[in-house]
Design an enzyme around this catalytic site. Structure first.
Site, PDB file in Angstrom:
ATOM      1  CD1 TRP A 123      18.209  19.726  53.764  1.00 42.53           C
ATOM      2  CD2 TRP A 123      18.789  18.214  52.211  1.00 42.53           C
ATOM      3  NE1 TRP A 123      19.087  20.328  52.892  1.00 42.53           N
ATOM      4  CE2 TRP A 123      19.459  19.417  51.926  1.00 42.53           C
ATOM      5  CE3 TRP A 123      18.985  17.120  51.366  1.00 42.53           C
ATOM      6  CZ2 TRP A 123      20.310  19.573  50.838  1.00 42.53           C
ATOM      7  CZ3 TRP A 123      19.835  17.264  50.281  1.00 42.53           C
ATOM      8  CH2 TRP A 123      20.489  18.473  50.026  1.00 42.53           C
ATOM      9  CG  HIS A 145      23.001  22.011  56.524  1.00 41.70           C
ATOM     10  ND1 HIS A 145      21.849  21.341  56.195  1.00 41.70           N
ATOM     11  CD2 HIS A 145      24.011  21.286  55.991  1.00 41.70           C
ATOM     12  CE1 HIS A 145      22.153  20.243  55.509  1.00 41.70           C
ATOM     13  NE2 HIS A 145      23.466  20.205  55.383  1.00 41.70           N
ATOM     14  CG  ASP A 190      28.473  17.117  55.236  1.00 40.20           C
ATOM     15  OD1 ASP A 190      27.932  17.319  56.321  1.00 40.20           O
ATOM     16  OD2 ASP A 190      27.968  17.431  54.150  1.00 40.20           O
ATOM     17  CG  ASP A 213      23.914  19.229  58.882  1.00 44.07           C
ATOM     18  OD1 ASP A 213      25.068  19.700  58.988  1.00 44.07           O
ATOM     19  OD2 ASP A 213      23.678  18.134  58.354  1.00 44.07           O
ATOM     20  CG  ASP A 243      27.138  21.163  54.377  1.00 48.00           C
ATOM     21  OD1 ASP A 243      27.523  20.588  55.403  1.00 48.00           O
ATOM     22  OD2 ASP A 243      26.226  20.747  53.654  1.00 48.00           O
ATOM     23  CD  GLU A 259      19.415  18.298  57.322  1.00 51.35           C
ATOM     24  OE1 GLU A 259      20.649  18.417  57.262  1.00 51.35           O
ATOM     25  OE2 GLU A 259      18.816  17.222  57.083  1.00 51.35           O
ATOM     26  CG  ASP A 262      24.555  14.406  57.429  1.00 50.28           C
ATOM     27  OD1 ASP A 262      25.125  13.658  56.615  1.00 50.28           O
ATOM     28  OD2 ASP A 262      23.692  15.227  57.098  1.00 50.28           O
ATOM     29  CG  HIS A 286      21.815  15.578  60.690  1.00 52.40           C
ATOM     30  ND1 HIS A 286      21.426  15.511  59.372  1.00 52.40           N
ATOM     31  CD2 HIS A 286      21.108  14.613  61.340  1.00 52.40           C
ATOM     32  CE1 HIS A 286      20.529  14.557  59.228  1.00 52.40           C
ATOM     33  NE2 HIS A 286      20.310  14.007  60.407  1.00 52.40           N
ATOM     34  CE  LYS A 337      23.952  22.042  52.118  1.00 55.60           C
ATOM     35  NZ  LYS A 337      24.189  20.812  51.344  1.00 55.60           N
TER      36      LYS A 337
END
Length: 409
Positions: free
Chosen positions: A176, A253, A287, A250, A285, A217, A317, A277, A219
């Site tokens: 990524w 993302h 997380d 993800d 995003d 990955e 993640d 993820h 985003k």
């Protein structure tokens, strides 16, 4: 497990013991970076690349000893097969510039994995570096910058091959990069050509696919790169398909109105393997620590109903610095496991047959009946079989007092 519980699931054609066994054998990759807010052990540079860990809860890990101590505490309360997910900035031995890394710089991580019977996954760290120029790495206009990150990614793959040999367990190398622009670009395709050419040069190294899988990955955006991300979903999906790589989704993302769960079945039709993820985005995003919410449940439902366990790399993640970081790992991992247990206890065959028959009333009826099934008891039985306590808060609180608080940060 109580006979009454087994009987309730049997009425729907489900064996709860088989469900437990299925989840037990699904490795979950646990991200080391939750325990220190993605600082890593290099410590030389600030966090850059559109990544941000928020919160100022004290006692975060500052080095290999502290981080692995915290990780061991978390592992005590997480059942099933596990891996540790490493970023390249977590070098544990003979620190070198990240472009020069090899497996010997992660010697203590390899020993830690052996001692704790876990695997390792690996990530090149293409952020938090003075070689991140104008928010660009592999897509940079500067050939020297591109070559630096190409070398870093190749050496990350080589290190992962050696790790896989030692652990006798396949390693996922996930690429990524944070590349993008704050304002709308004048020329999108040139930057994407640069990224493609850099990835092509990385793949000039013919890695051993028996030892390593490489994923890419995507985003939507990041802080400081709000208007344009070079590595978009369409870019990486196309590149992964053309080069026999693993597409990584993800959960944070994508646009807030997109459902990652809806993408899984499409990818399974065209790729032999996928990677996930799991995180929880709140408006962006961000997380956040995983909760047992609808989207997490639907992601796990897709893996189970499509019998995709053997085709999926599953990782967490998130990085929350506002709460005890060990508790964050345990809570997130357990919610992921709960979602997998619930998915494994769902009579997908009955629901699928009702869909084929066009009996949508029956689908809704079954969905509501399933909610009444005692999945929590099956989850608790799983913990018992793994000799893991259901309650962990007081244990981690004591660990914080006895161990973490001595750090003084």
């Amino acid at each position: 497990m109580r006979e009454e519980v087994v009987k309730k699931f049997k009425e729907f054609g489900i064996n709860p013991n088989e469900a437990i066994e299925k989840v037990r054998n699904m490795p979950i990759s646990i991200q080391c970076w939750q325990l220190d807010d993605i600082d890593g052990f290099l410590k030389a540079e600030s966090l850059t690349g559109g990544i941000q860990s928020t919160g100022n809860y004290p006692f975060k890990a500052r080095n290999f000893e502290e981080l692995t101590s915290d990780l061991k505490e978390a592992l005590k309360f997480i059942p099933g097969k596990k891996k540790v997910n490493l970023h390249a900035i977590y070098e544990s031995d003979d620190l070198v510039d990240r472009s020069e890394i090899s497996a010997k710089n992660f010697r203590r991580w390899i020993e830690f994995a052996k001692e704790n019977n876990i695997g390792i996954d690996f990530n090149p760290t293409c952020f938090a570096s003075e070689m991140l120029k104008d928010n660009l790495t592999l897509s940079s206009y500067d050939e020297n910058v591109r070559n630096y990150w190409i070398k870093h990614c190749v050496n990350s793959i080589k290190a992962s091959e050696d790790i896989a040999r030692e652990l006798n367990q396949k390693v996922l190398v996930n690429i990524w990069v944070p590349d993008g622009l704050k304002e709308s670009p004048s020329n999108r395709i040139e930057l994407r050509k640069n990224l493609k050419n850099s990835l092509d040069k990385i793949l000039d190294y013919k890695f051993d696919r028996n030892l390593v899988d490489v994923s890419v990955e995507s985003k939507v955006f990041g802080i400081g790169v709000e208007s344009f991300t070079v590595g978009s979903f369409e870019f990486y999906l196309s590149y992964a398909k053309e080069n026999n790589l693993v597409p990584l989704l993800d959960m944070g993302h994508f646009h807030p109105t997109e459902n990652v769960s809806d993408k899984i079945s499409s990818l399974l039709l065209f790729f032999p393997k996928i990677a996930l993820h799991t995180s929880r985005g709140v408006r962006w995003d961000s997380d956040h620590v995983l909760k047992l919410n609808d989207e997490l449940q639907e992601v796990c439902d897709e893996l189970i109903k499509n019998d995709a366990f053997d085709r999926t790399y599953l990782a967490m993640d998130f990085f929350d610095g506002s709460i005890n970081r060990v508790d964050a790992l345990i809570i997130g991992a357990r919610n992921l496991i709960k979602a997998l247990i619930k998915a494994s206890l769902t009579p997908w065959k009955l629901l699928s047959e009702a869909q084929k028959e066009g009996d949508h009333t029956k689908i809704l009826y079954l969905q509501e009946k399933i909610r009444e099934l005692p999945w929590e008891e099956v989850y608790e039985e799983y913990l018992k079989e793994e000799n893991i306590k259901n309650d962990f808060y007081e244990d981690v609180k004591k660990y914080e007092k006895d161990v973490m608080s001595k750090r003084g940060n």
